[in-house]
Design an enzyme around this catalytic site. Structure first.
Site, PDB file in Angstrom:
ATOM      1  N   ARG A  14      25.742 -16.219  18.676  1.00  0.00           N
ATOM      2  CA  ARG A  14      24.634 -15.574  19.403  1.00  0.00           C
ATOM      3  C   ARG A  14      24.498 -16.219  20.780  1.00  0.00           C
ATOM      4  NH1 ARG A  14      19.173 -15.688  16.199  1.00  0.00           N
ATOM      5  NH2 ARG A  14      20.088 -14.042  14.920  1.00  0.00           N
ATOM      6  N   ARG A  22      13.852 -20.535  20.581  1.00  0.00           N
ATOM      7  CA  ARG A  22      14.915 -19.527  20.565  1.00  0.00           C
ATOM      8  C   ARG A  22      14.979 -18.776  21.896  1.00  0.00           C
ATOM      9  NH1 ARG A  22      16.455 -17.738  15.531  1.00  0.00           N
ATOM     10  NH2 ARG A  22      16.380 -19.426  14.023  1.00  0.00           N
ATOM     11  N   LYS A  47      11.909 -22.176  13.522  1.00  0.00           N
ATOM     12  CA  LYS A  47      12.169 -21.532  14.817  1.00  0.00           C
ATOM     13  C   LYS A  47      10.879 -21.317  15.594  1.00  0.00           C
ATOM     14  CE  LYS A  47      13.799 -17.973  12.336  1.00  0.00           C
ATOM     15  NZ  LYS A  47      14.354 -16.669  11.943  1.00  0.00           N
ATOM     16  N   LYS A  77       9.433 -18.969  19.029  1.00  0.00           N
ATOM     17  CA  LYS A  77       9.839 -17.879  19.921  1.00  0.00           C
ATOM     18  C   LYS A  77       8.837 -17.664  21.055  1.00  0.00           C
ATOM     19  CE  LYS A  77      12.600 -15.615  16.400  1.00  0.00           C
ATOM     20  NZ  LYS A  77      12.827 -14.427  15.562  1.00  0.00           N
ATOM     21  N   CYS A 121      17.970  -3.546  12.138  1.00  0.00           N
ATOM     22  CA  CYS A 121      18.625  -4.855  12.200  1.00  0.00           C
ATOM     23  C   CYS A 121      20.077  -4.707  11.741  1.00  0.00           C
ATOM     24  CB  CYS A 121      17.885  -5.845  11.318  1.00  0.00           C
ATOM     25  SG  CYS A 121      18.161  -5.531   9.571  1.00  0.00           S
ATOM     26  N   CYS A 153      25.074  -9.882   7.381  1.00  0.00           N
ATOM     27  CA  CYS A 153      23.888 -10.710   7.149  1.00  0.00           C
ATOM     28  C   CYS A 153      23.817 -11.141   5.689  1.00  0.00           C
ATOM     29  CB  CYS A 153      22.618  -9.942   7.521  1.00  0.00           C
ATOM     30  SG  CYS A 153      21.151 -10.939   7.168  1.00  0.00           S
ATOM     31  N   CYS A 209      16.013  -6.333   4.745  1.00  0.00           N
ATOM     32  CA  CYS A 209      15.261  -7.250   3.885  1.00  0.00           C
ATOM     33  C   CYS A 209      13.896  -7.455   4.553  1.00  0.00           C
ATOM     34  CB  CYS A 209      16.015  -8.576   3.712  1.00  0.00           C
ATOM     35  SG  CYS A 209      15.748  -9.774   5.032  1.00  0.00           S
ATOM     36  N   CYS A 250      13.623  -8.580  11.228  1.00  0.00           N
ATOM     37  CA  CYS A 250      14.369  -8.800  12.460  1.00  0.00           C
ATOM     38  C   CYS A 250      14.249  -7.657  13.470  1.00  0.00           C
ATOM     39  CB  CYS A 250      15.835  -9.072  12.153  1.00  0.00           C
ATOM     40  SG  CYS A 250      16.058 -10.595  11.207  1.00  0.00           S
TER      41      CYS A 250
HETATM   42 FE1  SRM Z   1      16.405 -12.393  12.534  1.00  0.00          FE
HETATM   43  C1  SRM Z   1      17.376 -14.451  10.031  1.00  0.00           C
HETATM   44  C2  SRM Z   1      19.497 -11.178  12.803  1.00  0.00           C
HETATM   45  C3  SRM Z   1      15.553 -11.007  15.481  1.00  0.00           C
HETATM   46  C4  SRM Z   1      13.104 -12.839  11.771  1.00  0.00           C
HETATM   47  N1  SRM Z   1      18.149 -12.812  11.614  1.00  0.00           N
HETATM   48  C5  SRM Z   1      18.352 -13.727  10.634  1.00  0.00           C
HETATM   49  C6  SRM Z   1      19.839 -13.884  10.334  1.00  0.00           C
HETATM   50  C7  SRM Z   1      20.365 -14.975  11.195  1.00  0.00           C
HETATM   51  C8  SRM Z   1      20.212 -14.073   8.859  1.00  0.00           C
HETATM   52  C9  SRM Z   1      20.367 -15.476   8.335  1.00  0.00           C
HETATM   53  O1  SRM Z   1      19.457 -16.316   8.507  1.00  0.00           O
HETATM   54  O2  SRM Z   1      21.390 -15.724   7.707  1.00  0.00           O
HETATM   55  C10 SRM Z   1      20.352 -12.497  10.804  1.00  0.00           C
HETATM   56  C11 SRM Z   1      21.801 -12.402  11.237  1.00  0.00           C
HETATM   57  C12 SRM Z   1      22.350 -11.062  10.877  1.00  0.00           C
HETATM   58  C13 SRM Z   1      23.691 -10.777  11.409  1.00  0.00           C
HETATM   59  O3  SRM Z   1      24.630 -10.591  10.620  1.00  0.00           O
HETATM   60  O4  SRM Z   1      23.855 -10.709  12.619  1.00  0.00           O
HETATM   61  C14 SRM Z   1      19.295 -12.135  11.822  1.00  0.00           C
HETATM   62  N2  SRM Z   1      17.379 -11.395  13.934  1.00  0.00           N
HETATM   63  C15 SRM Z   1      18.635 -10.883  13.813  1.00  0.00           C
HETATM   64  C16 SRM Z   1      18.947  -9.918  14.932  1.00  0.00           C
HETATM   65  C17 SRM Z   1      20.412  -9.944  15.351  1.00  0.00           C
HETATM   66  C18 SRM Z   1      18.520  -8.505  14.511  1.00  0.00           C
HETATM   67  C19 SRM Z   1      19.092  -7.392  15.318  1.00  0.00           C
HETATM   68  O5  SRM Z   1      19.615  -6.508  14.664  1.00  0.00           O
HETATM   69  O6  SRM Z   1      19.008  -7.388  16.523  1.00  0.00           O
HETATM   70  C20 SRM Z   1      17.952 -10.427  15.988  1.00  0.00           C
HETATM   71  C21 SRM Z   1      18.514 -11.514  16.851  1.00  0.00           C
HETATM   72  C22 SRM Z   1      17.500 -11.963  17.837  1.00  0.00           C
HETATM   73  C23 SRM Z   1      18.014 -12.909  18.885  1.00  0.00           C
HETATM   74  O7  SRM Z   1      18.739 -12.443  19.764  1.00  0.00           O
HETATM   75  O8  SRM Z   1      17.653 -14.081  18.854  1.00  0.00           O
HETATM   76  C24 SRM Z   1      16.864 -10.995  15.096  1.00  0.00           C
HETATM   77  N3  SRM Z   1      14.644 -12.076  13.505  1.00  0.00           N
HETATM   78  C25 SRM Z   1      14.507 -11.389  14.666  1.00  0.00           C
HETATM   79  C26 SRM Z   1      13.138 -11.068  14.876  1.00  0.00           C
HETATM   80  C27 SRM Z   1      12.573 -10.246  16.036  1.00  0.00           C
HETATM   81  C28 SRM Z   1      12.104 -11.109  17.177  1.00  0.00           C
HETATM   82  O9  SRM Z   1      12.297 -12.314  17.174  1.00  0.00           O
HETATM   83  O10 SRM Z   1      11.540 -10.550  18.100  1.00  0.00           O
HETATM   84  C29 SRM Z   1      12.431 -11.581  13.807  1.00  0.00           C
HETATM   85  C30 SRM Z   1      10.918 -11.404  13.540  1.00  0.00           C
HETATM   86  C31 SRM Z   1      10.051 -12.266  14.389  1.00  0.00           C
HETATM   87  C32 SRM Z   1       9.841 -13.601  13.739  1.00  0.00           C
HETATM   88  O11 SRM Z   1      10.642 -14.487  13.959  1.00  0.00           O
HETATM   89  O12 SRM Z   1       8.873 -13.731  12.979  1.00  0.00           O
HETATM   90  C33 SRM Z   1      13.397 -12.219  12.951  1.00  0.00           C
HETATM   91  N4  SRM Z   1      15.405 -13.507  11.164  1.00  0.00           N
HETATM   92  C34 SRM Z   1      14.055 -13.480  10.966  1.00  0.00           C
HETATM   93  C35 SRM Z   1      13.748 -14.250   9.790  1.00  0.00           C
HETATM   94  C36 SRM Z   1      12.336 -14.493   9.205  1.00  0.00           C
HETATM   95  C37 SRM Z   1      11.668 -15.640   9.864  1.00  0.00           C
HETATM   96  C38 SRM Z   1      10.380 -16.022   9.194  1.00  0.00           C
HETATM   97  O13 SRM Z   1       9.500 -16.525   9.847  1.00  0.00           O
HETATM   98  O14 SRM Z   1      10.245 -15.842   7.977  1.00  0.00           O
HETATM   99  C39 SRM Z   1      14.981 -14.709   9.278  1.00  0.00           C
HETATM  100  C40 SRM Z   1      15.202 -15.574   8.029  1.00  0.00           C
HETATM  101  C41 SRM Z   1      14.883 -17.009   8.244  1.00  0.00           C
HETATM  102  O15 SRM Z   1      14.710 -17.491   9.356  1.00  0.00           O
HETATM  103  O16 SRM Z   1      14.786 -17.697   7.220  1.00  0.00           O
HETATM  104  C42 SRM Z   1      16.000 -14.216  10.161  1.00  0.00           C
HETATM  105 FE1  SF4 Z   2      19.342  -9.756   7.821  1.00  0.00          FE
HETATM  106 FE2  SF4 Z   2      16.939  -9.263   6.868  1.00  0.00          FE
HETATM  107 FE3  SF4 Z   2      17.234  -9.905   9.429  1.00  0.00          FE
HETATM  108 FE4  SF4 Z   2      18.028  -7.586   8.600  1.00  0.00          FE
HETATM  109  S1  SF4 Z   2      15.915  -8.320   8.557  1.00  0.00           S
HETATM  110  S2  SF4 Z   2      19.238  -8.985   9.903  1.00  0.00           S
HETATM  111  S3  SF4 Z   2      18.749  -7.991   6.572  1.00  0.00           S
HETATM  112  S4  SF4 Z   2      17.646 -11.236   7.730  1.00  0.00           S
END
Ligand code: SRM
Ligand code: SF4
Length: 576
Positions: free
Chosen positions: A87, A156, A220, A222, A441, A447, A486, A490
């Site tokens: 990333r 981040r 994390k 943000k 997402c 993922c 899930c 994201c």
């Molecule tokens: Fe996310 C985890 C993809 C934005 C909340 N996110 C992941 C992981 C890394 C899975 C993992 O931990 O193994 C995913 C990788 C998937 C893949 O194969 O690429 C993933 N997140 C993404 C992306 C690529 C979604 C997309 O389709 O664009 C976004 C990348 C953002 C970036 O450039 O940095 C992405 N993730 C977000 C957002 C939206 C935002 O930040 O505006 C959120 C919700 C906001 C937040 O953080 O509360 C988000 N991602 C999560 C979470 C839940 C965090 C939590 O507080 O519970 C996880 C899981 C974790 O961290 O345990 C997660």
């Molecule tokens: Fe993976 Fe869940 Fe984030 Fe989708 S919402 S990229 S399934 S961690």
């Protein structure tokens, strides 16, 4: 500015053994070095060892495996098809044509001819083999890009509003986002030693991490900047958000919001999405101090035992907003003044051509779910490469996974238009209002947390909702719809007017009632259901919406007014 040599006593307030094992892992990592370099050299496996998987996240790199072939590999007694997701750190989503061309060549060489724009305005490069990781990271360095802190327990990717019509303000906010990102990323030299193979500094600076210490953040963190009236970055989903207050044509300062977040777990009511709370106004020269002070408060008070309860939103709800605000103010040495009025109208992108106040032209291209590859009916990867070869302005990744070909001089517009036509990219913007306001997402197959399809399924589901909209005369109506594989959120689903979050293969929770400009959480209406039930429900409510809505009323607002769902006023009540 708060002191750089901060009190690290929080690290010692509880023995590490009483904290989540990740705390010891961080503390023992030699400031994020771990055994990553040795793991990269191990040729017998395509994977890296346990703790290094977690440490590499701080370097913006995720180990994944191809879930489409996981079972087959198991049957063949082979290790999973391990690959890595990289990333990029790209504050505010702005990049130059030469940076685009480098990403394009990396995507072609190492990532299956594909790039992925993310919901936080950057790129993900999927499916990179371990042996190619250094080539990718060093290739990024050649065009002044890196992947530092793109993941991990740190600050981040910093987001920034994109409004091409307000060119000067946009430039200012982007510069601030970049400064905030550079300021808040880890300072350890581990990244340069591992990925650029530089010699370690001798002696090392002490402390190596003035803000983060040895255990970094509990989770994390943000940060985002927004310029009203477009809430494109979803400011209420940020841990720390800055809302620009404009007077005349100048940014006077920022309203500050804290404690947003989306992540939750099904059947774990203690986890919930939360919209950030407004705590006051600051002059614009205080932004970095507020970043430091707020991160320090979360660093010191965040839960380091239970990672599912470690985000800033829970710290705020547990300790109380007033307490947290007072703590931030005491570290700042000054108080917030009352928040100033502002107004948002949408959280989407304006698709198509726009002219900036400086006379330059900008073209926002709809890229479905951010996937940049050559599609059957549009050569997206090839077309954008051809555009980057002649483009003299910038590219901007939007927070809705779209792309702006930005800063085009009027005389150069015909050439860009011609390339858009040649590669059939111009047709991508001719989609329904629902599709243009959709996000999904990544989910399967990369993922590891996905329970259902998202990016690969939403386009076809939309194809089945669109006839319902057409029948009701709503094809052009902008309605936000977001899908995830899930509950982690994201694509920021819990603030969409319609959302689907994956529960199991082919099964989703359905939510409605979020705010059109990101101001309200939605509410679940169906749990763990498949496509027929989703379509039947949406058919009913869309038909009612078309029949009973007031003039200009958005779908989410209608859902609340018509009593289809109760209004969720606080994250804590999301699961009630
Ligand atoms: Fe996310 C985890 C993809 C934005 C909340 N996110 C992941 C992981 C890394 C899975 C993992 O931990 O193994 C995913 C990788 C998937 C893949 O194969 O690429 C993933 N997140 C993404 C992306 C690529 C979604 C997309 O389709 O664009 C976004 C990348 C953002 C970036 O450039 O940095 C992405 N993730 C977000 C957002 C939206 C935002 O930040 O505006 C959120 C919700 C906001 C937040 O953080 O509360 C988000 N991602 C999560 C979470 C839940 C965090 C939590 O507080 O519970 C996880 C899981 C974790 O961290 O345990 C997660
Ligand atoms: Fe993976 Fe869940 Fe984030 Fe989708 S919402 S990229 S399934 S961690």
């Amino acid at each position: 500015m708060s002191s750089p040599t901060v009190d690290r006593s929080h690290d010692l307030s509880q023995p590490l053994d009483k904290l989540n094992p990740d705390e010891r892992m961080k503390a023992d990592s030699d400031q994020l070095r771990g055994t990553i370099a040795a793991g990269l050299a191990a040729e017998l496996t395509a994977a890296v060892p346990g703790n290094d998987i977690k440490l590499m996240k701080f370097h913006g790199i995720y180990q994944q495996d191809d879930r489409d072939i996981r079972d087959e590999r198991r049957r063949q007694k082979l290790e999973p098809a391990y690959r890595f997701m990289v990333r990029v750190r790209l504050p505010g989503g702005v990049l130059s044509p030469s940076q685009w061309l480098k990403l394009d060549s990396i995507g072609r060489a190492y990532a299956g001819e594909s790039l992925r724009l993310t919901t936080r305005q950057t790129f993900q490069i999927h499916r990179v083999h371990k042996k190619n990781l250094r080539s990718v990271i060093q290739g990024l360095r050649d065009v002044l890009l890196d992947t530092r802190a793109a993941c991990g327990d740190d600050s981040r990717g910093v987001m920034a509003s994109i409004n091409p019509e307000l060119s000067a303000l946009h430039a200012e906010i982007h510069a601030l986002a970049k400064r905030a990102s550079d300021h808040a990323i880890p300072k350890t030299n581990a990244y340069r030693e591992i990925w650029y193979e530089e010699e370690p500094a001798d002696p090392r600076p002490t402390p190596e991490e003035p803000l983060y210490g040895k255990t970094y953040m509990p989770r994390k963190f943000k940060i985002g900047f927004v310029i009203p009236p477009i809430n494109d970055i979803d400011i209420y989903a940020q841990d720390l958000g800055f809302i620009a207050i404009i007077e005349g044509k100048e940014i006077k300062g920022f309203n500050v919001v804290i404690g947003g977040g989306m992540g939750r777990t099904d059947q774990a009511p203690k986890t919930y999405p939360r919209l950030a709370s407004l705590i006051g106004f600051i002059p614009k020269d205080k932004v970095l101090e507020v970043c430091d002070a707020t991160m320090e408060v979360q660093r010191d008070y965040g839960d380091r035992v239970d990672r599912s309860h470690a985000r800033f939103k829970y710290t705020i709800d547990d300790k109380g907003l007033d307490f947290i605000k007072a703590e931030i103010e005491s570290r700042l040495g000054f108080s917030f003044t009352p928040a100033k009025p502002y107004r948002f109208v949408s959280n989407g992108d304006k698709i198509g051509w726009q002219r900036g106040e400086d006379g330059r032209e900008h073209f926002t291209l709809f890229i479905e779910n951010g996937r940049v590859s050559n599609l059957p009916d549009a050569a997206l990867l090839d077309g954008l490469r051809a555009i980057a070869e002649v483009h003299k302005g910038k590219f901007r990744v939007t927070p809705n996974q779209n792309l702006i070909i930005a800063d085009i001089e009027s005389k150069d517009r015909p050439a860009i238009e011609s390339l858009l036509r040649t590669y059939r990219l111009d047709g991508l913007n001719a989609a329904s209002g629902l599709r243009l306001n959709s996000m999904a997402c990544v989910a399967l197959p990369t993922c590891g947390l996905a329970m259902a399809e998202s990016e690969r399924y939403l386009p076809s589901l939309l194809g089945k909702i669109e006839p319902i909209l057409a029948r009701n005369g709503l094809s052009e109506e902008p309605i936000t719809i977001r899908m995830t594989g899930c509950p982690n959120g994201c694509s920021r689903p819990y603030i969409a007017e319609i959302a689907l979050t994956g529960r199991a293969p082919g099964k989703y929770n359905l939510y409605i009632g979020g705010g059109f400009h990101g101001q309200r959480l939605n509410k679940m209406v169906l749990e763990n259901v498949g496509e027929p039930a989703i379509l039947e429900y949406l058919d009913g409510v869309i038909t009612r919406y078309a029949r009973d809505r007031s003039k200009g009323e958005h779908f989410g607002d209608f859902a609340i007014r018509a009593g289809l769902v109760p209004e969720v006023t606080e994250g804590r009540h999301f699961n009630d």
